[in-house]
Scaffold this motif. Structure first.
Motif, PDB file in Angstrom:
ATOM      1  N   THR A 151       2.729  -2.542   4.505  1.00  0.00           N
ATOM      2  CA  THR A 151       2.514  -1.105   4.691  1.00  0.00           C
ATOM      3  C   THR A 151       3.777  -0.470   5.278  1.00  0.00           C
ATOM      4  O   THR A 151       4.685  -1.171   5.714  1.00  0.00           O
ATOM      5  N   GLY A 152       3.762   0.866   5.301  1.00  0.00           N
ATOM      6  CA  GLY A 152       4.876   1.589   5.898  1.00  0.00           C
ATOM      7  C   GLY A 152       4.589   1.991   7.331  1.00  0.00           C
ATOM      8  O   GLY A 152       5.205   2.917   7.851  1.00  0.00           O
ATOM      9  N   GLU A 153       3.635   1.327   7.962  1.00  0.00           N
ATOM     10  CA  GLU A 153       3.259   1.721   9.325  1.00  0.00           C
ATOM     11  C   GLU A 153       4.382   1.448  10.324  1.00  0.00           C
ATOM     12  O   GLU A 153       5.124   0.477  10.196  1.00  0.00           O
TER      13      GLU A 153
ATOM     14  N   LEU B 223       0.879  -1.175   0.000  1.00  0.00           N
ATOM     15  CA  LEU B 223       0.000   0.000   0.000  1.00  0.00           C
ATOM     16  C   LEU B 223       0.912   1.219   0.000  1.00  0.00           C
ATOM     17  O   LEU B 223       1.581   1.506   0.991  1.00  0.00           O
ATOM     18  N   LEU B 224       0.966   1.872  -1.138  1.00  0.00           N
ATOM     19  CA  LEU B 224       1.926   2.962  -1.337  1.00  0.00           C
ATOM     20  C   LEU B 224       1.201   4.290  -1.232  1.00  0.00           C
ATOM     21  O   LEU B 224       0.303   4.585  -2.019  1.00  0.00           O
ATOM     22  N   SER B 225       1.645   5.113  -0.253  1.00  0.00           N
ATOM     23  CA  SER B 225       0.883   6.333   0.008  1.00  0.00           C
ATOM     24  C   SER B 225       1.454   7.576  -0.645  1.00  0.00           C
ATOM     25  O   SER B 225       0.770   8.577  -0.753  1.00  0.00           O
TER      26      SER B 225
ATOM     27  N   ILE C  30       6.699   9.252   3.198  1.00  0.00           N
ATOM     28  CA  ILE C  30       8.112   8.859   3.320  1.00  0.00           C
ATOM     29  C   ILE C  30       8.264   7.359   3.569  1.00  0.00           C
ATOM     30  O   ILE C  30       9.187   6.714   3.074  1.00  0.00           O
ATOM     31  N   ASP C  31       7.342   6.809   4.347  1.00  0.00           N
ATOM     32  CA  ASP C  31       7.557   5.464   4.874  1.00  0.00           C
ATOM     33  C   ASP C  31       7.324   4.319   3.892  1.00  0.00           C
ATOM     34  O   ASP C  31       8.138   3.394   3.816  1.00  0.00           O
ATOM     35  N   SER C  32       6.214   4.375   3.164  1.00  0.00           N
ATOM     36  CA  SER C  32       5.901   3.193   2.347  1.00  0.00           C
ATOM     37  C   SER C  32       6.930   2.912   1.236  1.00  0.00           C
ATOM     38  O   SER C  32       7.182   1.740   0.940  1.00  0.00           O
TER      39      SER C  32
ATOM     40  N   VAL D  11       1.807   7.865  14.173  1.00  0.00           N
ATOM     41  CA  VAL D  11       0.622   8.739  14.149  1.00  0.00           C
ATOM     42  C   VAL D  11      -0.508   8.000  14.866  1.00  0.00           C
ATOM     43  O   VAL D  11      -0.371   6.816  15.177  1.00  0.00           O
TER      44      VAL D  11
ATOM     45  N   SER E 169      -3.237   6.695  14.039  1.00  0.00           N
ATOM     46  CA  SER E 169      -3.798   5.456  13.479  1.00  0.00           C
ATOM     47  C   SER E 169      -2.837   4.279  13.678  1.00  0.00           C
ATOM     48  O   SER E 169      -3.146   3.144  13.355  1.00  0.00           O
ATOM     49  N   GLN E 170      -1.656   4.558  14.213  1.00  0.00           N
ATOM     50  CA  GLN E 170      -0.659   3.499  14.339  1.00  0.00           C
ATOM     51  C   GLN E 170      -0.332   3.128  15.781  1.00  0.00           C
ATOM     52  O   GLN E 170       0.778   2.740  16.106  1.00  0.00           O
TER      53      GLN E 170
ATOM     54  N   PHE F 111      -4.286   4.505  -3.152  1.00  0.00           N
ATOM     55  CA  PHE F 111      -5.662   5.014  -3.072  1.00  0.00           C
ATOM     56  C   PHE F 111      -5.611   6.533  -3.153  1.00  0.00           C
ATOM     57  O   PHE F 111      -4.837   7.159  -2.429  1.00  0.00           O
TER      58      PHE F 111
HETATM   59  P1  ATP Z   1       3.731   7.210   4.710  1.00  0.00           P
HETATM   60  O1  ATP Z   1       4.908   8.071   4.841  1.00  0.00           O
HETATM   61  O2  ATP Z   1       4.025   5.917   4.087  1.00  0.00           O
HETATM   62  O3  ATP Z   1       2.541   7.910   4.101  1.00  0.00           O
HETATM   63  P2  ATP Z   1       2.666   7.882   7.260  1.00  0.00           P
HETATM   64  O4  ATP Z   1       3.513   7.894   8.451  1.00  0.00           O
HETATM   65  O5  ATP Z   1       2.263   9.157   6.603  1.00  0.00           O
HETATM   66  O6  ATP Z   1       3.308   6.873   6.192  1.00  0.00           O
HETATM   67  P3  ATP Z   1      -0.043   7.048   7.225  1.00  0.00           P
HETATM   68  O7  ATP Z   1      -0.377   8.124   6.265  1.00  0.00           O
HETATM   69  O8  ATP Z   1      -0.840   6.865   8.435  1.00  0.00           O
HETATM   70  O9  ATP Z   1       1.425   7.069   7.734  1.00  0.00           O
HETATM   71  O10 ATP Z   1      -0.050   5.693   6.420  1.00  0.00           O
HETATM   72  C1  ATP Z   1       0.384   4.487   6.976  1.00  0.00           C
HETATM   73  C2  ATP Z   1       0.494   3.456   5.866  1.00  0.00           C
HETATM   74  O11 ATP Z   1      -0.773   3.187   5.287  1.00  0.00           O
HETATM   75  C3  ATP Z   1       1.374   3.911   4.733  1.00  0.00           C
HETATM   76  O12 ATP Z   1       2.727   3.660   4.970  1.00  0.00           O
HETATM   77  C4  ATP Z   1       0.828   3.100   3.590  1.00  0.00           C
HETATM   78  O13 ATP Z   1       1.362   1.794   3.588  1.00  0.00           O
HETATM   79  C5  ATP Z   1      -0.646   3.027   3.892  1.00  0.00           C
HETATM   80  N1  ATP Z   1      -1.359   4.129   3.215  1.00  0.00           N
HETATM   81  C6  ATP Z   1      -1.743   5.316   3.728  1.00  0.00           C
HETATM   82  N2  ATP Z   1      -2.364   6.074   2.816  1.00  0.00           N
HETATM   83  C7  ATP Z   1      -2.380   5.362   1.677  1.00  0.00           C
HETATM   84  C8  ATP Z   1      -2.862   5.587   0.343  1.00  0.00           C
HETATM   85  N3  ATP Z   1      -3.448   6.721   0.009  1.00  0.00           N
HETATM   86  N4  ATP Z   1      -2.696   4.622  -0.576  1.00  0.00           N
HETATM   87  C9  ATP Z   1      -2.078   3.462  -0.250  1.00  0.00           C
HETATM   88  N5  ATP Z   1      -1.618   3.202   0.980  1.00  0.00           N
HETATM   89  C10 ATP Z   1      -1.742   4.114   1.927  1.00  0.00           C
END
Ligand code: ATP
Ligand code: MG
Length: 410
Positions: A304-306, A201-203, A206-208, A311, A313-314, A227
């Motif tokens: 995921t990059g959790e 799941l690529l957001s 930075i993390d994913s 945050v 949600s984590q 998404f």
């Molecule tokens: P990231 O830097 O990866 O966005 P984040 O610390 O901002 O991580 P969140 O935004 O809460 O954390 O997202 C946690 C994880 O959920 C992400 O690492 C990713 O794997 C998944 N995720 C979040 N938003 C999306 C998205 N729009 N599409 C796909 N995966 C998502």
């Protein structure tokens, strides 16, 4: 050398001379591959396939395969810089070096030293020998001794074992002797593909991307799923993931990115779900959809990059409420115990950081309060979700997924 040996040496050094132009590059494979017993052959075969793609377009005369190493012969000097840049990114490469390749005897190695030492005129030196052929008459320390004494006497260069000006590495195999002066680091890791397939799941954060790279380094091929809430928000996150997948394709050579429209589902959630629960519900929806896509593409896990506590949600409780929506595949969270500083460092060295920090409207922050629930209870969430009727929206979502494919070199 005795006279007889010396005559043989002349013949050999003629042969050696042909090979002396340092057009050979030695690739040493990631040491963990050695531990894989019966699977090693398959791992090395996959590495070779990946290497072939990585070297596409370069002028390589031949590729010689040895146990846990490859030797490449360049057609022309100019290819080296490009080859170096590419090998730095081939997962499975532990180290690589330019080498002189000569027959496996010390006379031939000496003929290489005769060329190198006067040319480089070092202020001190050491020999670092490695004998991969255990049948070779001398042990590694003995080879160091013989060659070290030779260079010292012949060229009057002092030996310095601790901080040598020049470190000459000599490797003796049953087929050849390899002499090199400098090692370059590869990324290490298991060849992409040997560990199967996962769906990330690529957001666009930075993390994913970092989580993706870590899974590739453990040998996983990746399907990317993003998404987005376009047109509810602008298309920045789509552009960001496009750029990030492009960068990550450098390591797996072929990628697929699925862009899933999320706006319609979000609108339904907003109508029914109280604000503090929305992030959890969004995430569970994402997981459920990603699971279906993962199964269709024969992935064996979601990634995921959790990272724990990063945050709201984590939190541990929320992560477990979110995972509970999955019934067919596990979710892997390679960054779960990593701190942000380490993740940022890796994102910078991957090159994804500058793209990741471009501001965009994250679809999960849409219509969500500053302080969402941190300790969700599964029963409560399931009850809230039971009020949603998403069948039609889900159907529409699945039918409007966009697919992008990427091939290396891009
Ligand atoms: P990231 O830097 O990866 O966005 P984040 O610390 O901002 O991580 P969140 O935004 O809460 O954390 O997202 C946690 C994880 O959920 C992400 O690492 C990713 O794997 C998944 N995720 C979040 N938003 C999306 C998205 N729009 N599409 C796909 N995966 C998502
Ligand atoms: Mg994010």
């Amino acid at each position: 050398c005795s006279l007889k040996e010396h005559l043989m040496e002349i013949n050999k050094s003629e042969l050696a001379n042909i090979e002396l132009a340092p057009q050979m590059v030695q690739i040493r494979l990631f040491h963990e591959m050695l531990l894989k017993g019966g699977n090693r052959k398959m791992f090395v075969r996959r590495f070779r396939e990946n290497l072939n793609v990585a070297l596409r377009g370069l002028r390589i005369r031949k590729i010689i395969q040895r146990p846990m190493m490859f030797l490449l012969e360049l057609e022309e000097e100019g290819s080296w810089e490009e080859l170096k840049a590419r090998l730095t990114n081939v997962i499975g490469v532990e180290k690589f070096a330019r080498v002189w390749r000569v027959p496996p005897d010390l006379c031939s190695v000496k003929s290489v030293l005769n060329q190198i030492i006067p040319k480089l005129n070092p202020s001190s030196f050491r020999i670092t020998a490695r004998r991969s052929d255990k049948a070779f008459a001398l042990t590694s320390p003995e080879i160091n001794q013989v060659l070290g004494t030779y260079v010292h006497e012949q060229f009057k260069v002092p030996v310095d074992l601790d901080k040598p000006n020049l470190n000459v590495r000599v490797q003796i195999t049953d087929k050849e002797a390899l002499v090199s002066l400098m090692d370059y680091e590869g990324p290490r890791g298991m060849p992409v593909g040997v560990a199967g397939k996962v769906t990330v799941l690529l957001s666009g954060g930075i993390d994913s991307p970092v989580a993706s790279y870590q899974m590739m380094e453990r040998g996983c091929e990746i399907l990317f799923v993003h998404f987005h809430s376009f047109p509810l928000v602008d298309g920045t996150s789509r552009e960001k993931v496009d750029e990030i997948v492009r960068m990550l394709t450098r390591y797996q050579y072929r990628s697929r990115l699925l862009l899933v429209p999320f706006a319609r589902l979000q609108q339904e959630v907003i109508l029914t779900v109280p604000p503090q629960y929305r992030v959890i519900v969004y995430r569970r929806l994402m997981f459920k959809i990603a699971q279906t896509l993962a199964l269709q593409s024969k992935s064996d896990a979601l990634v995921t990059g959790e990272s724990l506590g990063q945050v709201s949600s984590q939190t541990l409780r929320n992560l477990s409420t979110i995972s509970a929506v999955l019934d067919k595949l596990p979710v892997l969270r390679p960054l779960i115990a990593a701190d942000k500083e380490t993740i940022v460092k890796q994102a910078k060295s991957l090159g994804t950081y500058t793209t990741s920090i471009i501001p965009d409207q994250d679809c999960c922050t849409l219509f969500v309060p500053k302080h969402p629930v941190t300790s969700s209870r599964l029963m409560e969430i399931e009850q809230i979700e039971s009020r949603l009727d998403l069948d039609k929206s889900l159907q529409e979502t699945f039918s409007s997924i966009e697919e992008k494919t990427y091939h290396w070199p891009l």
